[in-house]
Structure formats: C-alpha cells, structure tokens
Design a protein around this motif. Sequence first.
Motif, PDB file in Angstrom:
ATOM      1  N   CYS A  27      41.487  49.631  50.656  1.00 51.90           N
ATOM      2  CA  CYS A  27      40.288  49.823  49.825  1.00 51.90           C
ATOM      3  C   CYS A  27      39.184  50.497  50.635  1.00 51.90           C
ATOM      4  O   CYS A  27      38.486  51.374  50.117  1.00 51.90           O
ATOM      5  CB  CYS A  27      39.757  48.490  49.300  1.00 51.90           C
ATOM      6  SG  CYS A  27      40.715  47.806  47.952  1.00 51.90           S
TER       7      CYS A  27
ATOM      8  N   ARG B 179      32.607  47.278  38.396  1.00 57.69           N
ATOM      9  CA  ARG B 179      32.588  48.475  37.556  1.00 57.69           C
ATOM     10  C   ARG B 179      31.176  48.871  37.145  1.00 57.69           C
ATOM     11  O   ARG B 179      30.814  50.030  37.197  1.00 57.69           O
ATOM     12  CB  ARG B 179      33.427  48.160  36.316  1.00 57.69           C
ATOM     13  CG  ARG B 179      34.082  49.318  35.681  1.00 57.69           C
ATOM     14  CD  ARG B 179      34.883  48.878  34.482  1.00 57.69           C
ATOM     15  NE  ARG B 179      34.811  49.957  33.539  1.00 57.69           N
ATOM     16  CZ  ARG B 179      35.578  51.033  33.570  1.00 57.69           C
ATOM     17  NH1 ARG B 179      36.537  51.122  34.451  1.00 57.69           N
ATOM     18  NH2 ARG B 179      35.414  52.002  32.717  1.00 57.69           N
TER      19      ARG B 179
ATOM     20  N   ALA C 146      38.449  43.378  44.848  1.00 50.97           N
ATOM     21  CA  ALA C 146      38.487  43.498  43.386  1.00 50.97           C
ATOM     22  C   ALA C 146      37.225  44.215  42.895  1.00 50.97           C
ATOM     23  O   ALA C 146      37.281  45.080  42.009  1.00 50.97           O
ATOM     24  CB  ALA C 146      38.611  42.122  42.746  1.00 50.97           C
ATOM     25  N   GLN C 147      36.105  43.856  43.494  1.00 46.59           N
ATOM     26  CA  GLN C 147      34.845  44.488  43.124  1.00 46.59           C
ATOM     27  C   GLN C 147      34.879  45.981  43.455  1.00 46.59           C
ATOM     28  O   GLN C 147      34.438  46.819  42.663  1.00 46.59           O
ATOM     29  CB  GLN C 147      33.747  43.802  43.939  1.00 46.59           C
ATOM     30  CG  GLN C 147      32.430  43.679  43.262  1.00 46.59           C
ATOM     31  CD  GLN C 147      31.469  42.865  44.128  1.00 46.59           C
ATOM     32  OE1 GLN C 147      31.480  41.648  44.095  1.00 46.59           O
ATOM     33  NE2 GLN C 147      30.640  43.531  44.896  1.00 46.59           N
TER      34      GLN C 147
ATOM     35  N   ARG D 292      40.209  40.711  30.644  1.00 46.07           N
ATOM     36  CA  ARG D 292      39.638  41.953  31.151  1.00 46.07           C
ATOM     37  C   ARG D 292      38.847  42.681  30.063  1.00 46.07           C
ATOM     38  O   ARG D 292      37.732  43.140  30.299  1.00 46.07           O
ATOM     39  CB  ARG D 292      40.730  42.866  31.707  1.00 46.07           C
ATOM     40  CG  ARG D 292      40.133  44.139  32.301  1.00 46.07           C
ATOM     41  CD  ARG D 292      41.112  44.907  33.117  1.00 46.07           C
ATOM     42  NE  ARG D 292      42.168  45.441  32.281  1.00 46.07           N
ATOM     43  CZ  ARG D 292      43.295  45.973  32.758  1.00 46.07           C
ATOM     44  NH1 ARG D 292      43.513  46.004  34.050  1.00 46.07           N
ATOM     45  NH2 ARG D 292      44.199  46.447  31.946  1.00 46.07           N
TER      46      ARG D 292
ATOM     47  N   GLU E  41      44.302  48.690  43.658  1.00 49.98           N
ATOM     48  CA  GLU E  41      44.411  47.645  42.649  1.00 49.98           C
ATOM     49  C   GLU E  41      45.701  46.832  42.840  1.00 49.98           C
ATOM     50  O   GLU E  41      45.697  45.601  42.806  1.00 49.98           O
ATOM     51  CB  GLU E  41      44.390  48.308  41.268  1.00 49.98           C
ATOM     52  CG  GLU E  41      44.279  47.347  40.134  1.00 49.98           C
ATOM     53  CD  GLU E  41      43.981  48.053  38.804  1.00 49.98           C
ATOM     54  OE1 GLU E  41      43.959  49.304  38.769  1.00 49.98           O
ATOM     55  OE2 GLU E  41      43.802  47.338  37.815  1.00 49.98           O
TER      56      GLU E  41
ATOM     57  N   THR F 257      45.400  44.641  45.959  1.00 48.07           N
ATOM     58  CA  THR F 257      44.416  43.572  45.765  1.00 48.07           C
ATOM     59  C   THR F 257      44.977  42.462  44.884  1.00 48.07           C
ATOM     60  O   THR F 257      44.864  41.277  45.201  1.00 48.07           O
ATOM     61  CB  THR F 257      43.136  44.148  45.124  1.00 48.07           C
ATOM     62  OG1 THR F 257      42.590  45.113  46.019  1.00 48.07           O
ATOM     63  CG2 THR F 257      42.119  43.067  44.849  1.00 48.07           C
TER      64      THR F 257
ATOM     65  N   VAL G 152      37.551  47.853  43.670  1.00 44.95           N
ATOM     66  CA  VAL G 152      38.489  48.510  42.754  1.00 44.95           C
ATOM     67  C   VAL G 152      37.772  48.853  41.449  1.00 44.95           C
ATOM     68  O   VAL G 152      37.873  49.978  40.945  1.00 44.95           O
ATOM     69  CB  VAL G 152      39.712  47.599  42.468  1.00 44.95           C
ATOM     70  CG1 VAL G 152      40.489  48.089  41.254  1.00 44.95           C
ATOM     71  CG2 VAL G 152      40.618  47.527  43.695  1.00 44.95           C
ATOM     72  N   GLY G 153      37.022  47.901  40.929  1.00 39.52           N
ATOM     73  CA  GLY G 153      36.309  48.143  39.668  1.00 39.52           C
ATOM     74  C   GLY G 153      35.314  49.277  39.823  1.00 39.52           C
ATOM     75  O   GLY G 153      35.234  50.186  38.980  1.00 39.52           O
TER      76      GLY G 153
ATOM     77  N   SER H 161      36.258  42.487  39.241  1.00 43.56           N
ATOM     78  CA  SER H 161      36.453  43.924  39.108  1.00 43.56           C
ATOM     79  C   SER H 161      35.504  44.504  38.069  1.00 43.56           C
ATOM     80  O   SER H 161      34.965  45.596  38.242  1.00 43.56           O
ATOM     81  CB  SER H 161      37.879  44.167  38.607  1.00 43.56           C
ATOM     82  OG  SER H 161      38.586  44.942  39.475  1.00 43.56           O
TER      83      SER H 161
END
Lengths: 401, 392
Positions: free
Chosen positions: B320, B80, B245-246, B13, B293, B296, B248-249, B76
Amino acid sequence: MDFAYTTEQENLRQEVQAFISENVTEEIRTEIEQFGSRQNRGSLTSGLYKKISDMGWIGISWPKEYGGQGGSRIDQYIVEEEFSRIGVQVGGAGSGAPAILAAGTEEQKKYFLPGMISGDISFALGFTEPQGGADLAGLQCRAVRDGDDFVINGQKMYTTAAHYATHVYLMARTDPDAPKHKGISIFLIPMDTPGITVRPLWTIQNEPKAPHKTTYGDDRTNETFFENVRIPASAMLGEENQGWYVGAMGLNLDRVGASRYLLSVRRDEDIINWTKENSLGNYQLTDDPSVTDRLADLWIDGQVCRLMTLRSMSMVERGETFTYEGSAEKIWAPEHGVRTTESVSQMLGLYGQLLNGSEDNIEDGVFAHNLMGAFQSGINHGSVQVMKDQVSRRGLGLPRG
Amino acid sequence: MDVLPNEEEQMIRNSAREFFETECPTSLVREMEKSDKGYSEELWSKMSEVGWLSLAIPESYGGSGFGMTTLGIVMSETGRVLAPVPFHSTMTASLAISDFGSDKQKQDILPLVADGNQILTWAFSEEDPRYLPETITTSGELKGDQLVINGTKMFVDNFEASDQVIIVCRTSTEDDPRDGITVCIADTNNSAFTSVPLTTIAKDKQSRVEIRNLSVSKDSIIGEIGKGWPLVSDMLNKSTALLCAQLVGAARKDSEIAIDYAKNRTAFGRPIAAFQSVSHMCADMTIWVDGCELLTFEALWKMDQDLPYSIEVSQAKSFCNEKCLATARTSQVIHGGMGFMMEFDLHLWYRRIAAWTMRLGTTYEHRKKIASALIAHDGPVRLGMNLEAVNI
Ligand SMILES: Cc1cc2nc3c(=O)[nH]c(=O)nc-3n(C[C@H](O)[C@H](O)[C@H](O)COP(=O)(O)OP(=O)(O)OC[C@H]3O[C@@H](n4cnc5c(N)ncnc54)[C@H](O)[C@@H]3O)c2cc1C
C-alpha cells in the motif's frame, strides 16, 4: 470473503503432493528435462500423465459427461499448482477447452474433452500470423467453403505445440467482406490432415537447452503452413463468423489459473529458498540488507499474483464473467516475473550469467535461462499492452484511441 | 476459497458508501482542516447513530460484534471520502481494550465508544520513529498503587479531541527490549500532558505530547505490568491493517476521479483517455489498488480466523505504501496542472494518502519483517503459506 481452502481441498493438496513424491521419480524428472515441460513427452512422462489422468485430476472442473469430475475450479487450481511446481502441465490451461465447452456441439465435446483428459488429444494454438499477433482480428488465413467442406490456405506463426499436438485450434477468415471481427471462424483440425507443414523456430532461451525448472522452457515454437487443407464443415467450433467471440471468451478463461501465475512466481520462491541454503563463496546473501529487502519486495508482489489468480478463480466459481480481472492477472504476473528475473540477476551477479552445462553455474543455470525468457510471457497469449487496453476499455469504460 | 466479498459484506459496503458519500462532502473535509478540533462532531454523532462506531465492539459491551473484515470494509469507506473523524485512532485503542482489557476497563470504556461519547487515541512513537520495542523510553514507575509516567510521545493522533489515551511506557529495562513494556490508559484531561501540534501534509491532527509526572491508578494498566509488548504488537498490527483499508478506499477513489477526468478532459481534439499512455496509467492504478485491497483483506480476514497475520499485515502495508502513493501521484499527473491547484479537491486525497504511507511502518520496516520471517522459516517457503513473524 474466505481466503482458506476447505478441509477437502487441503486433503486434495496433500494427496497430490503424496502422489508426486511417490511417482515423480528422478528418471521422470530427467526425462521431462530432456523433452521440455509441456505435453511434449517421453514414454515415462506419458505413463505419469496416464496415472494423473486415472486419478481424475485432469479437467477436474469439466462436466462429468465429458470425462471430468464436475468439480470446482479451485480444486483444479490446487492440482495445477502442485504439478506446475514440478514442471508438469496438467491444468489444460491454454488448451482451448473452455471454448470447446462453451461453444462446441455435443459431438465435439464428447470427442475432444475425454481425449484431452486421457492425453490422446492435444491442441496447438493457431492464432498469430506473420503480419501480427496483437491485432489478432486482422488475421488473413482463409477458410473457403466448398460444398460440405472448408479449404484452408494461410500461415500461422508461433504455433508452439504444433510439432507434437494432435490438433490445431485454428482461427481463420471465413468472410473477407465483413468487418474484421465479424468474418472469423474457428476450426478444430487434426494435424495429420494433408496440406499442413510445420517448420521449427528455435527460441533464444534454449541454447544450450534450458533446465526443466525454467519457466517457459519450450525450446521451440513453429510456423505452420496451410496449403489447400480440406476439412469437413463439422470441424468448425461455434457458428460461422462468430469465431472472434468464441475465441476471445476462450482466451480470457485460458489466461488465468495456477500454471500461468506460477510461470511468473515460481522464481520468487526459488531464489528465496536458494539464498536460504547457499552462499557465493563467503558472501551470504541473506546477510545483505539490500538483497533481503528486495527478496521481501518480490515476495509481496508474488503474493499479489497469487491473490489475483484466486480472485479470477473465485469469479469463475461464482459463474461471473470477467470485465477486466483476467487481464489484470495477465498484466501483473508477467510484469512481476520480469522484475524478479532481473533482480535475481543482480543478486547473483557474475554467477547469474552462467547457463545450463556451464562449469560453476547455479542450479543448472535456471536463473540465467529464466532471464532469457521472462519478458516473453508479457508478449504471448495477449501482450501486456493489449491487456492494458482491455482493462481500460472493458474494465473502466475508457474510449478507444 | 472465495476472495470476493459475500452478500452481507457487499451490503455493509454499499450502505457505508451511501452514508459517507451523503454525509461527508469535500467541503466538510476542507472545513475541518481549518478547525481547531480537526473533526466533525456532527458526522461523529451520525456515525454512532447509524452504528459504525459500535460495529466491532463485542455485543456484551454494547456493540454489534462484527470482525476485522467488516470493520475494514467500513474503514475503507471512511478513507474513500477522507472522513474527518477520529475513527482510526478510536478503533485502534478500543480494539486493544476489547482484546486485552479487564472486564472493568471494557465496561467503563467500550459502551461509551459505541455510543459516540468517547474518543480514544494511543501514544506509542517516540523520537526514534520505528515501531520497535527498543524505541520506548518513556518511563513508568510504580509508587504504591500509582503508576507515574514521564517522557515524550510523538505523532499522537487526535490528542486534543480525545477523552482517553493509551500510553506505552517502559517500567523496567531488561536484556530483551520487549520485556518491561507496560500499557495503560489515561484521561487526556490532565495537567501532566502538554501537547504541541505538528503540521502534517495530511492537515490532520498529530501532536508531540510531553508527559510530566502523570500519575494513574494501577487499575488503568491494560494487561500485566512489564508484559505489555504482545498487546502493543497486536494493537500496532490491527491499527496498520485498518490504515491499509483506509488507504485502499482513498486510493481507489483518487483513481476513479482521475479516470473520470480522463474521459471528459480533451486534448488534441479527443478525450485524453483515448491516448494509450493515459489509459494505461488508468489500468495501472486499478491493478495496483486491486493488489492493495486483496493483500489488506487477506490480512484482516486472517485476524478474524485466529490465523497468524503479522506478515500479511506487513505485506499489505509495504505494498500500500508504494502503490497507493503511486496511484495518487498518477492521478495528479492525469489531471495536468489542475491537480496542483489548491482550489481543486484532488490534493485532499494526495496529501492524506502520502501521510498515511509514512505512518505505522515504512516500506523498509515492513519488508525487513517479511525478509526475517522468510529467512527464519525452517525449510522452503511457499507463497500462500502461514509464516510466523520473528521477534514480535
Ligand atoms: C514463445 C511464444 C509462444 C507463442 N505461442 C503461440 C501459440 O502457441 N499460438 C499462437 O497463435 N501464438 C503464439 N504466440 C504469439 C503471441 O501471441 C504473439 O507474439 C503476440 O500476440 C504478439 O504478436 P506479434 O509477435 O506479432 O507482435 P505485434 O503484434 O507485432 O506487436 C509488437 C509489439 O507492439 C505492441 N502492440 C501491438 N498493438 C498494440 C496496440 N494497439 N497498442 C499498444 N501496443 C501494441 C505489442 O504489445 C508488442 O509489444 C507465441 C509467442 C511467443 C513469443
């Protein structure tokens, strides 16, 4: 990341479940119902508690030298989860144990922790006062040193377990001239000390008496008066005037865990399982898309409660301290509990009003009784507003207002 | 049980964050909104150099063989910074190939993806936008050893940028709409395709793709003819989890921008963060994104363990959808008028988050799936249990 239990942990869960189906008889359930869900017990429940304690399931994560098993916090979570589902509190959550473990003298740890495991010792929490609970550091109850003793004078509110606990875990002011957070100390005081009186305060959730599956089913709390209560200085937990820090750390750890989150989410499972098995006359709730959509919604929010709790457990297990994660759990779960009870009442409609003992009620009125009290878990033990302050200040570094 | 990222996951990460924050400033995101291609070739080739494109491709096909959890962590990070690259569509299609393709298909395609020389997409949706087998009307007809496809696909990501497209079509009509679904892969460079660009709030590239007598060899069929639904369902689930995930970021970053703004912007003589109504919004955003998060990564992790994950994916996506959009909207509110201005960057997040919440399953679709599973489950349900989805 690892979202699974180990084989040993799965076995432990099965062992607990088997124990419950063998030992928690209908008579015990009735008795729990009569006495309320917490440590306040009848003789059958006391016997059950003794058996649970003999299995080594109380305070599993506490060190061996104080009667625990030195086990993992996850193990303790599993045991708490199983017993919470049948309305028996075993985890020691809210007990003050984390603070005693962290700040107690050797003598205090050796005395209190084994006693809490055997069930011979239990605590009432003496924090809140009549003038306020959210602003806990503003407390006024006084402890004045007199030779080797302290003398306590003051009043505590909502001391929920005070009528059956053996001890009170009391926060009192030892230095009135210091800034408010720096003049507080904690004392562990036997309830039978002369000068302590307890007066009941009855809650709105329990007239008529709530069925035991009701979460927060305590039918009473108390106000407790301290009048020239003389105790030895050895009753102090941690150092003099450090009580705020000891207490806050203990509260942070006492706020998290299976029994707390299940207070809020047991109803999600209950309502789903109820609609699977029942109908209201010809009305099959599971055929109504507006109901099923809401059920799924509540279920998802409940999963978030579970995962936030597991996150707290993972952090404790790693030895990390929370910046905001415990508070997050203590915000999400009660707020979710409110969403659930209020949604359930709209699903059940007219039947949702009927309390315990009423003709035609559903499941002894458990959903109605829950509606009468869900919101209060967002008040006690750190209100949602105060918890949000903690997330924003400690978690996000935002300035004070 | 330890739901926090382990050391290796944290390392990945951190290095992904460093990479994307260095390589993908908002100026690039804006530039690509205006470009015809819609993605940055330079960023794409740097991603392949560093190994992000080969991360989840099996080692035997030129990749590094990491699982969905790790891919989700990197996804993620692309969310972001709103990385303008066809990463999500390429991963969706390459996972389907690597899970269900023949050895030849894998050999032909996966090493090229790993090297950054192959951009992929997938075409499922049609006029009825639900993610259900009965929505598939695009026809596939076997003529000798050719499959001839006709129909209209909607909302296809990055079609113009892609080298190949996975197409879901119907080769026969049966009582159960899941039967008769066939999946194949085709070169996009074929005159049978006419793509019409759509204008999305994300300002990214989606098209309606009309297919007239597309003829592909039988060897391009992935899996078995007429038995493609399980593959499709799996592809959709994985794609959805990666989109979560995308989200969440992106939502995390969006909240951080607002938190930072709240510390610095003053009103009535103090930072606005000192007003509880503002600081509590900041707390809410944090808690919401945390929930997104956790859900996910539980879903992604279950994929890696071969546990049932379809319900977990639906839990994550419907949560989400609601909470990431609420986060983005809250971030807008905290910014006052400035968030509404084109010249300020915040809308880059709002617009994408909003669009992503409408893709790969609405809140209602996913909740319906969860409700059906809860009701169909034999016996009482319990949070945390493995639940099997119905009719997938
Ligand atoms: C059933 C029950 C059991 C309890 N058991 C115990 C117990 O065993 N021991 C014990 O010590 N206490 C106990 N409590 C007390 C509980 O912790 C307090 O009620 C709580 O801390 C709130 O204090 P208060 O009631 O005095 O409300 P107040 O402090 O007067 O607060 C009133 C309202 O104002 C809000 N508020 C206060 N300050 C702020 C702020 N800075 N920003 C925003 N909002 C604010 C609060 O969130 C609340 O909504 C119990 C309470 C209940 C209801």
